[in-house]
Structure formats: structure tokens, C-alpha cells
Design a protein around this motif. Sequence first.
Motif, mmCIF file in Angstrom:
data_model
loop_
_atom_site.group_PDB
_atom_site.id
_atom_site.type_symbol
_atom_site.label_atom_id
_atom_site.label_comp_id
_atom_site.label_asym_id
_atom_site.label_seq_id
_atom_site.Cartn_x
_atom_site.Cartn_y
_atom_site.Cartn_z
ATOM 1 N N ARG A 13 0.825 -1.220 0.000
ATOM 2 C CA ARG A 13 0.000 0.000 0.000
ATOM 3 C C ARG A 13 0.857 1.267 0.000
ATOM 4 O O ARG A 13 0.662 2.188 0.785
ATOM 5 N N ARG A 41 9.881 6.530 6.142
ATOM 6 C CA ARG A 41 9.367 6.741 7.491
ATOM 7 C C ARG A 41 9.256 5.391 8.173
ATOM 8 O O ARG A 41 9.220 4.344 7.519
ATOM 9 N N CYS A 42 9.144 5.419 9.482
ATOM 10 C CA CYS A 42 8.984 4.167 10.236
ATOM 11 C C CYS A 42 7.752 3.395 9.769
ATOM 12 O O CYS A 42 7.800 2.180 9.631
ATOM 13 N N SER A 43 6.663 4.106 9.517
ATOM 14 C CA SER A 43 5.431 3.431 9.092
ATOM 15 C C SER A 43 5.609 2.769 7.728
ATOM 16 O O SER A 43 5.102 1.670 7.492
ATOM 17 N N THR A 44 6.353 3.404 6.849
ATOM 18 C CA THR A 44 6.621 2.834 5.520
ATOM 19 C C THR A 44 7.508 1.602 5.651
ATOM 20 O O THR A 44 7.256 0.566 5.030
ATOM 21 N N GLU A 52 7.739 -0.340 8.215
ATOM 22 C CA GLU A 52 6.934 -1.403 8.808
ATOM 23 C C GLU A 52 6.047 -2.086 7.770
ATOM 24 O O GLU A 52 5.887 -3.305 7.789
ATOM 25 N N LYS A 53 5.468 -1.318 6.871
ATOM 26 C CA LYS A 53 4.643 -1.903 5.809
ATOM 27 C C LYS A 53 5.465 -2.868 4.971
ATOM 28 O O LYS A 53 5.047 -3.991 4.681
ATOM 29 N N ARG A 62 8.377 -4.292 5.794
ATOM 30 C CA ARG A 62 8.839 -5.399 6.624
ATOM 31 C C ARG A 62 7.747 -6.444 6.792
ATOM 32 O O ARG A 62 8.002 -7.652 6.689
ATOM 33 N N ASN A 63 6.529 -6.012 7.008
ATOM 34 C CA ASN A 63 5.420 -6.946 7.192
ATOM 35 C C ASN A 63 5.137 -7.758 5.926
ATOM 36 O O ASN A 63 4.869 -8.959 6.006
#
Length: 72
Positions: free
Chosen positions: A22, A39-42, A44-45, A47-48
Motif C-alpha cells: 500500500r 518513514r517508520c510506518s513505511t 513497517e509496511k 517489513r510486514n
Amino acid sequence: MVLKLARAGMGWSQVDLAKVARLSPRTLRGIENGEVDPRCSTFEKLRNVLKHHHVAIWKDDNGRLGVVVGRS
């Protein structure tokens, strides 16, 4: 570079990975080219998605990066 190797090991294009994570293909291209610091949120996406598809990324004691793509 490691992200590109992981993606290639999965047989995915930038568009494929961006869609599943996404993200925009432009953002993913920038990350892979070292033009964008995610960014951290990116992160994490990404990595997941990689973890879900059994991709492991590591750094050895000499700082070399490696990628292993497991079987789903």
C-alpha cells in the motif's frame, strides 16, 4: 539494494510490491534508489509484507547484507 534483491527473489515488480505494501510505486522506487529515507510506518509496511512472504534480510559482522527468500 537489499529491498530490490528481496523483491527480485520473490519475482515481484516494484508495482507488485508497492501495491501489496500500500505504497506508491514512486515511493518504492525512491527507497530502492536511495533517494528516499522511508518513514517508520513505511518501513513497517515493507517489513510486514516481506515477513509474510518468508523473506529474511540480515547484516553480517562485516556489514554485508544478505537476503533469503523462503518458500510459502
